[in-house]
Design an enzyme around this catalytic site. Structure first.
Site, PDB file in Angstrom:
ATOM      1  N   MET A 185      -4.794   3.650   3.335  1.00 34.82           N
ATOM      2  CA  MET A 185      -3.346   4.727   3.039  1.00 34.82           C
ATOM      3  C   MET A 185      -2.679   5.206   4.249  1.00 34.82           C
ATOM      4  O   MET A 185      -2.153   6.284   4.257  1.00 34.82           O
ATOM      5  CB  MET A 185      -3.742   6.049   2.211  1.00 34.82           C
ATOM      6  CG  MET A 185      -4.331   5.591   0.787  1.00 34.82           C
ATOM      7  SD  MET A 185      -3.544   4.215  -0.092  1.00 34.82           S
ATOM      8  CE  MET A 185      -2.263   5.159  -0.969  1.00 34.82           C
TER       9      MET A 185
ATOM     10  N   LEU B 156       0.118   0.722   9.561  1.00 33.72           N
ATOM     11  CA  LEU B 156      -0.483   0.364  10.867  1.00 33.72           C
ATOM     12  C   LEU B 156       0.565  -0.016  11.847  1.00 33.72           C
ATOM     13  O   LEU B 156       1.706  -0.511  11.282  1.00 33.72           O
ATOM     14  CB  LEU B 156      -1.323  -1.054  10.570  1.00 33.72           C
ATOM     15  CG  LEU B 156      -2.749  -0.579  10.003  1.00 33.72           C
ATOM     16  CD1 LEU B 156      -3.299  -1.906   9.381  1.00 33.72           C
ATOM     17  CD2 LEU B 156      -3.490   0.187  10.881  1.00 33.72           C
TER      18      LEU B 156
ATOM     19  N   ASP C  37       3.214  -7.173   7.897  1.00 32.19           N
ATOM     20  CA  ASP C  37       3.984  -7.400   9.022  1.00 32.19           C
ATOM     21  C   ASP C  37       4.292  -6.032   9.510  1.00 32.19           C
ATOM     22  O   ASP C  37       3.779  -5.123   9.198  1.00 32.19           O
ATOM     23  CB  ASP C  37       5.117  -8.203   8.758  1.00 32.19           C
ATOM     24  CG  ASP C  37       6.092  -7.815   7.892  1.00 32.19           C
ATOM     25  OD1 ASP C  37       6.098  -6.710   7.316  1.00 32.19           O
ATOM     26  OD2 ASP C  37       7.074  -8.627   7.680  1.00 32.19           O
ATOM     27  N   GLU C  38       5.270  -5.904  10.002  1.00 33.27           N
ATOM     28  CA  GLU C  38       5.559  -4.652  10.781  1.00 33.27           C
ATOM     29  C   GLU C  38       6.485  -3.751   9.926  1.00 33.27           C
ATOM     30  O   GLU C  38       6.882  -2.796  10.428  1.00 33.27           O
ATOM     31  CB  GLU C  38       6.560  -5.026  12.101  1.00 33.27           C
ATOM     32  CG  GLU C  38       5.396  -5.574  13.176  1.00 33.27           C
ATOM     33  CD  GLU C  38       6.153  -6.205  14.285  1.00 33.27           C
ATOM     34  OE1 GLU C  38       7.081  -6.074  14.383  1.00 33.27           O
ATOM     35  OE2 GLU C  38       5.535  -7.210  14.843  1.00 33.27           O
TER      36      GLU C  38
ATOM     37  N   HIS D 259      -1.194  -3.910  -3.326  1.00 31.68           N
ATOM     38  CA  HIS D 259      -0.236  -2.713  -3.418  1.00 31.68           C
ATOM     39  C   HIS D 259      -0.040  -2.511  -4.857  1.00 31.68           C
ATOM     40  O   HIS D 259       0.334  -3.783  -5.714  1.00 31.68           O
ATOM     41  CB  HIS D 259       1.192  -2.916  -2.734  1.00 31.68           C
ATOM     42  CG  HIS D 259       2.030  -1.850  -2.903  1.00 31.68           C
ATOM     43  ND1 HIS D 259       2.060  -0.621  -2.393  1.00 31.68           N
ATOM     44  CD2 HIS D 259       3.094  -1.665  -3.711  1.00 31.68           C
ATOM     45  CE1 HIS D 259       2.920   0.213  -2.673  1.00 31.68           C
ATOM     46  NE2 HIS D 259       3.521  -0.303  -3.625  1.00 31.68           N
TER      47      HIS D 259
ATOM     48  N   GLY E 244     -12.549   3.145  -3.282  1.00 30.44           N
ATOM     49  CA  GLY E 244     -13.100   1.545  -2.872  1.00 30.44           C
ATOM     50  C   GLY E 244     -13.384   0.574  -4.185  1.00 30.44           C
ATOM     51  O   GLY E 244     -14.379  -0.241  -3.955  1.00 30.44           O
ATOM     52  N   SER E 245     -12.728   0.818  -5.264  1.00 29.00           N
ATOM     53  CA  SER E 245     -13.102  -0.076  -6.235  1.00 29.00           C
ATOM     54  C   SER E 245     -12.672  -1.442  -5.953  1.00 29.00           C
ATOM     55  O   SER E 245     -13.304  -2.297  -6.543  1.00 29.00           O
ATOM     56  CB  SER E 245     -12.266   0.645  -7.564  1.00 29.00           C
ATOM     57  OG  SER E 245     -10.745   0.430  -7.438  1.00 29.00           O
ATOM     58  N   ASN E 246     -11.594  -1.357  -5.242  1.00 29.72           N
ATOM     59  CA  ASN E 246     -11.049  -2.885  -4.568  1.00 29.72           C
ATOM     60  C   ASN E 246     -12.361  -3.600  -3.812  1.00 29.72           C
ATOM     61  O   ASN E 246     -12.436  -4.794  -3.587  1.00 29.72           O
ATOM     62  CB  ASN E 246      -9.664  -2.870  -4.167  1.00 29.72           C
ATOM     63  CG  ASN E 246      -8.561  -2.891  -5.288  1.00 29.72           C
ATOM     64  OD1 ASN E 246      -8.670  -3.936  -5.862  1.00 29.72           O
ATOM     65  ND2 ASN E 246      -7.888  -1.841  -5.494  1.00 29.72           N
TER      66      ASN E 246
HETATM   67  C1  GAR Z   1      -5.321   0.926  -5.259  1.00 32.43           C
HETATM   68  O1  GAR Z   1      -4.586   0.957  -6.590  1.00 32.43           O
HETATM   69  C2  GAR Z   1      -4.425   0.064  -4.083  1.00 32.43           C
HETATM   70  O2  GAR Z   1      -3.628  -0.823  -4.710  1.00 32.43           O
HETATM   71  C3  GAR Z   1      -3.570   1.393  -3.900  1.00 32.43           C
HETATM   72  O3  GAR Z   1      -4.548   2.380  -3.461  1.00 32.43           O
HETATM   73  C4  GAR Z   1      -5.519   1.965  -4.679  1.00 32.43           C
HETATM   74  C5  GAR Z   1      -6.891   2.161  -4.027  1.00 32.43           C
HETATM   75  O4  GAR Z   1      -7.982   2.144  -4.930  1.00 32.43           O
HETATM   76  N1  GAR Z   1      -2.987   1.119  -2.371  1.00 32.43           N
HETATM   77  C6  GAR Z   1      -2.121   1.620  -2.164  1.00 32.43           C
HETATM   78  O5  GAR Z   1      -1.333   2.231  -2.721  1.00 32.43           O
HETATM   79  C7  GAR Z   1      -1.450   1.214  -0.561  1.00 32.43           C
HETATM   80  N2  GAR Z   1      -0.083   1.181  -0.450  1.00 32.43           N
HETATM   81  P1  GAR Z   1      -9.599   1.787  -4.604  1.00 32.43           P
HETATM   82  O6  GAR Z   1      -9.900   2.640  -3.421  1.00 32.43           O
HETATM   83  O7  GAR Z   1      -9.997   2.148  -5.777  1.00 32.43           O
HETATM   84  O8  GAR Z   1      -9.544   0.415  -4.183  1.00 32.43           O
END
Ligand code: GAR
Length: 195
Positions: free
Chosen positions: A95, A98, A146-147, A114, A18-20
């Site tokens: 991850m 959907l 999108d799909e 991404h 969850g850093s984002n």
């Molecule tokens: C991030 O690097 C994000 O871009 C990636 O997972 C990581 C989550 O980090 N997402 C994907 O690869 C989706 N295809 P976080 O939990 O620290 O935010």
């Protein structure tokens, strides 16, 4: 058009550290135009859930394994998003793919981050794929979902160099720093556009 005094209500879907999500929370703390109203995790132990503890933001767990099928799993996610009247769904390290049915319920209302310059390297282990292909520049992409898998319209990208001594860890860390800037900025742009 929305009333500018009413914040855009964000629902953030997560699977891991969850850093984002943290970058979004930090942005929302400084911006009255956006508010995180619910966080949904498909993993009960996700550190992302800890980040909202004590903030008054509900953390909802919807674990795929406890549902009979994908429809029921996604219905639980939708229920949480609808209960908290989410305007914009943000996939921040979520991850799971959907289904088209889910995506159609939130047209142009789901953003994903991404860790590659799409359309290169969709799917899992994007940073590893970039290293294996020997690209000299990689980065991150925010796009509408999108799909298709990581294939929706691109909204914003940031590039980073790939260095000759990079490992998956060092490249991921360099990209992640850009993710933490790009995702909140893109959400704020969405807030502006939806006024
Ligand atoms: C991030 O690097 C994000 O871009 C990636 O997972 C990581 C989550 O980090 N997402 C994907 O690869 C989706 N295809 P976080 O939990 O620290 O935010």
């Amino acid at each position: 058009m929305r009333d500018e005094r009413v914040p855009l209500r964000l629902g953030v879907l997560v699977s891991g550290r969850g850093s984002n999500l943290q970058a979004i929370l930090d942005m929302a703390a400084k911006n009255p135009g956006a508010s995180v109203v619910v966080v949904v995790s498909d993993r009960p132990g996700a550190f992302a859930l800890k980040r909202v503890e004590g903030l008054g933001i509900p953390g909802v767990v919807a674990e795929r394994g406890i549902f009979r099928n994908t429809d029921d799993f996604e219905a639980a996610i939708c229920e949480a998003l609808e209960k908290y009247r989410v305007d914009l769904v943000v996939l921040a390290g979520f991850m799971r793919i959907l289904s088209p049915g889910f995506v159609r319920r939130f047209p142009r209302r789901i953003l994903n981050i991404h860790p590659a310059l799409l359309p290169s390297f969709p799917g899992l282990h994007a940073q590893r794929q970039a290293l294996e292909h020997g690209v000299k520049i990689s980065g991150c992409t925010v796009h509408f979902v999108d799909e298709t898998l990581d294939g929706g319209p691109i909204i914003a990208q940031a590039a980073v160099p790939v260095l000759s001594n990079d490992t998956e860890e060092t490249l991921s860390a360099r990209i992640l720093r850009e993710e933490h800037r790009l995702l909140p900025e893109t959400i704020l742009e969405f807030v502006k556009q939806s006024r």
